[in-house]
Design an enzyme around this catalytic site. Structure first.
Site, mmCIF file in Angstrom:
data_model
loop_
_atom_site.group_PDB
_atom_site.id
_atom_site.type_symbol
_atom_site.label_atom_id
_atom_site.label_comp_id
_atom_site.label_asym_id
_atom_site.label_seq_id
_atom_site.Cartn_x
_atom_site.Cartn_y
_atom_site.Cartn_z
ATOM 1 N N GLY A 284 15.218 -47.265 -69.146
ATOM 2 C CA GLY A 284 16.544 -47.012 -69.718
ATOM 3 C C GLY A 284 16.528 -46.379 -71.085
ATOM 4 N N ASP B 50 7.171 -39.884 -68.233
ATOM 5 C CA ASP B 50 7.121 -39.599 -66.789
ATOM 6 C C ASP B 50 7.145 -38.095 -66.576
ATOM 7 O OD1 ASP B 50 7.227 -42.258 -66.114
ATOM 8 O OD2 ASP B 50 9.197 -42.175 -65.156
ATOM 9 N N GLY C 123 11.134 -42.445 -68.955
ATOM 10 C CA GLY C 123 11.069 -41.890 -67.611
ATOM 11 C C GLY C 123 12.033 -40.736 -67.480
ATOM 12 N N SER C 124 13.147 -40.993 -66.819
ATOM 13 C CA SER C 124 14.129 -39.950 -66.538
ATOM 14 C C SER C 124 14.765 -39.425 -67.820
ATOM 15 C CB SER C 124 15.210 -40.526 -65.631
ATOM 16 O OG SER C 124 14.626 -41.386 -64.664
ATOM 17 N N LYS D 112 1.387 -43.979 -60.575
ATOM 18 C CA LYS D 112 1.982 -45.190 -60.018
ATOM 19 C C LYS D 112 1.492 -45.474 -58.598
ATOM 20 C CE LYS D 112 6.394 -44.931 -62.541
ATOM 21 N NZ LYS D 112 6.386 -46.141 -63.384
#
Lengths: 301, 195
Positions: free
Chosen positions: A221, A31, A242-243, A88
């Site tokens: 996650g 991301d 992602g994060s 997205k």
């Protein structure tokens, strides 16, 4: 998209579209929210980047409606890197998808991380030329998305938490359901299709092949090299992070380490080597502390 | 009686299992190559499609490409598809994202990455393949590279709409497309004939 109800949709995802996902196997999709992060991701060995306005951890923290990114931001990312660019769209928001296709992204993620636009229908992905990846928490959901035209599946996990337990639950669920299906006698596949709420022919295909007809990555996650390697050992074709990268202390080093751990997922000494000196991981939230209405993985039907 | 050949598939990232499956169907014994020691005893090596930037970065700390280069120079048959062609090409245009990373670079061609644009330009197309003049195998071109020039040591062995899409230089074979995605075995069959 909705103009002529008598025209049947074209065939499911084409071989070049499912094939692009095959080229990403064994890799990490990261991301990114701007061109600078996209360059860091490419330089760390990402196989693709996912362009979005805010990483899931920020969407979770800041709240509000999360939508498709600004086209300027997506153009900036497309121009910054040579690897495929995904972006997205909201679940069911077929015009966001039309816009992303017009911008020339390589893949659209119809994603539960954004606020859903339709609580009943997903996008009719067969009516697009660009490929789609969709989230799933179980086999029936994956097969419904493939029927709608998804060229790649992403097990959902719980995005923006840094807690790998939901990702674990979803990939274990999908692989167990495939194994159970493959063990059924042929005459029980009709009822299996009914229970999975998926087309009989697709259910038979999965039972025979003992795998989905498209590539399946894991998401939601993954925050460490060991998390990524565990998902690969559980049978994932690759991972989305992602994060976990850009919310950590040293994104470039962590991104590179996760890439190497994903390749050498069966080599604990190598995973140990790349796990050293990465600085702080993202702080994270335990999924159990996220109230059920705020769990993103429950979006999608 | 034929001897069963052992073919490595570079397994750092990309369409590894698709190549392994076609090679196994053609009777080869397949080894997945992740480290230099996996190169020992191979009769041939396939470098699959994937993202060449990612593969080059994963390979660098493993010392794989210098080892492959030595083997290829010594005559080991090698077959690269898409990203594999980029890694084998002597010269790559617009290679900013590969700058500073080793490639195998033994094949006398110049290639250009993602020459056709984004995924919307990806397509399947019939290929005129010189070793099989009577049939046109169908191949998948996915964010495909372009062979922009062919040096004197390499020769074009396949074209699509008159454009070179596969080349051979003695023991080296490379294609801009993915026969493994369409399940097309003609190219792997030809590769095994070089082994």
């Amino acid at each position: 998209m909705t103009t002529d109800s008598t025209t049947p949709s074209p065939a499911p995802a084409s071989r070049v579209n499912t094939g692009l996902a095959r080229m990403l196997k064994g890799g990490v999709i990261m991301d990114v929210v701007n061109a600078e992060q996209a360059r860091i991701a490419e330089d760390a060995g990402a196989v693709a980047v996912m362009a979005l306005e805010r990483v899931p951890a920020d969407i979770r923290a800041q709240g509000g409606v999360a939508r498709m990114s600004d086209p300027d931001l997506i153009d900036g990312i497309i121009n910054a890197v040579s690897i495929p660019v995904m972006a997205k769209a909201r679940i069911g928001h077929f015009v966001e998808a039309q816009v992303l296709q017009a911008l020339g992204v390589d893949y659209i993620d119809e994603s539960e991380v954004l606020s859903p636009a339709d609580f009943i229908h997903h996008i009719d992905k067969r009516s697009f030329d660009v490929p789609f990846v969709c989230g799933a928490t179980n086999l029936g959901e994956a097969l419904r998305r493939i029927t709608e035209g998804a060229a790649m599946i992403r097990s959902k996990g719980e995005a923006g938490t840094g807690d790998v337990s939901e990702a674990m639950k979803h990939i274990r669920t999908i692989t167990q359901e495939i194994a159970q299906l493959a063990a059924l006698p042929h005459d029980e596949l009709y009822v299996a299709a009914k229970e999975l709420q998926a087309p009989y022919d697709l259910v038979v295909e999965v039972a025979r092949a003992k795998q989905l007809p498209v590539v399946m990555f894991v998401a939601g996650g993954v925050a460490t090299p060991a998390d990524a390697a565990m998902m690969m050992q559980l049978g994932a074709d690759g991972v989305f992070v992602g994060s976990g990268i850009f919310k950590s202390g040293d994104p470039a080093a962590r991104a590179k380490a996760i890439v190497h751990a994903t390749t050498h997922y069966n080599d604990p000494a190598e995973i140990a080597r790349v796990s050293r000196g990465l600085g702080e991981a993202m702080v994270g939230i335990n999924v159990a502390d996220v109230p059920a209405p705020h769990r993103l993985s429950e979006r999608g039907w | 009686m034929t001897i069963r050949r052992t073919i490595g598939v570079l397994a750092l990232q990309g369409a590894v299992s698709e190549h392994a499956s076609i090679l196994t169907d053609l009777g080869a014994h397949v080894i997945l190559v992740r480290r230099t020691e996996h190169l020992n005893g191979l009769d041939g090596l396939v470098i699959p499609g994937g993202e060449s930037t990612a593969i080059a970065r994963i390979a660098a700390p493993l010392g794989l490409f210098p080892a492959v280069r030595n083997l290829v120079s010594g005559g080991l048959p090698v077959f690269g598809t898409c990203a594999g062609l980029i890694l084998l090409a002597h010269t790559v245009e617009d290679a900013d994202a590969l700058a500073g990373f080793d490639r195998i670079a033994t094949l006398d061609i110049t290639a250009q990455r993602n020459a056709y644009g984004n995924q919307l330009a990806s397509r399947e197309a019939p290929v005129d393949f010189m070793p099989t003049p009577t049939v046109q195998p169908v191949a998948a071109f996915i964010r495909a590279p372009h062979i922009s020039s062919v040096g004197p040591r390499a020769k074009v062995i396949a074209t699509a709409d008159g454009v070179p899409v596969a080349v051979q230089q003695d023991n080296q074979l490379a294609a801009t497309f993915h026969p493994e995605i369409t399940g097309e075995s003609a190219f792997h069959h030809y590769f095994l004939s070089l082994v």
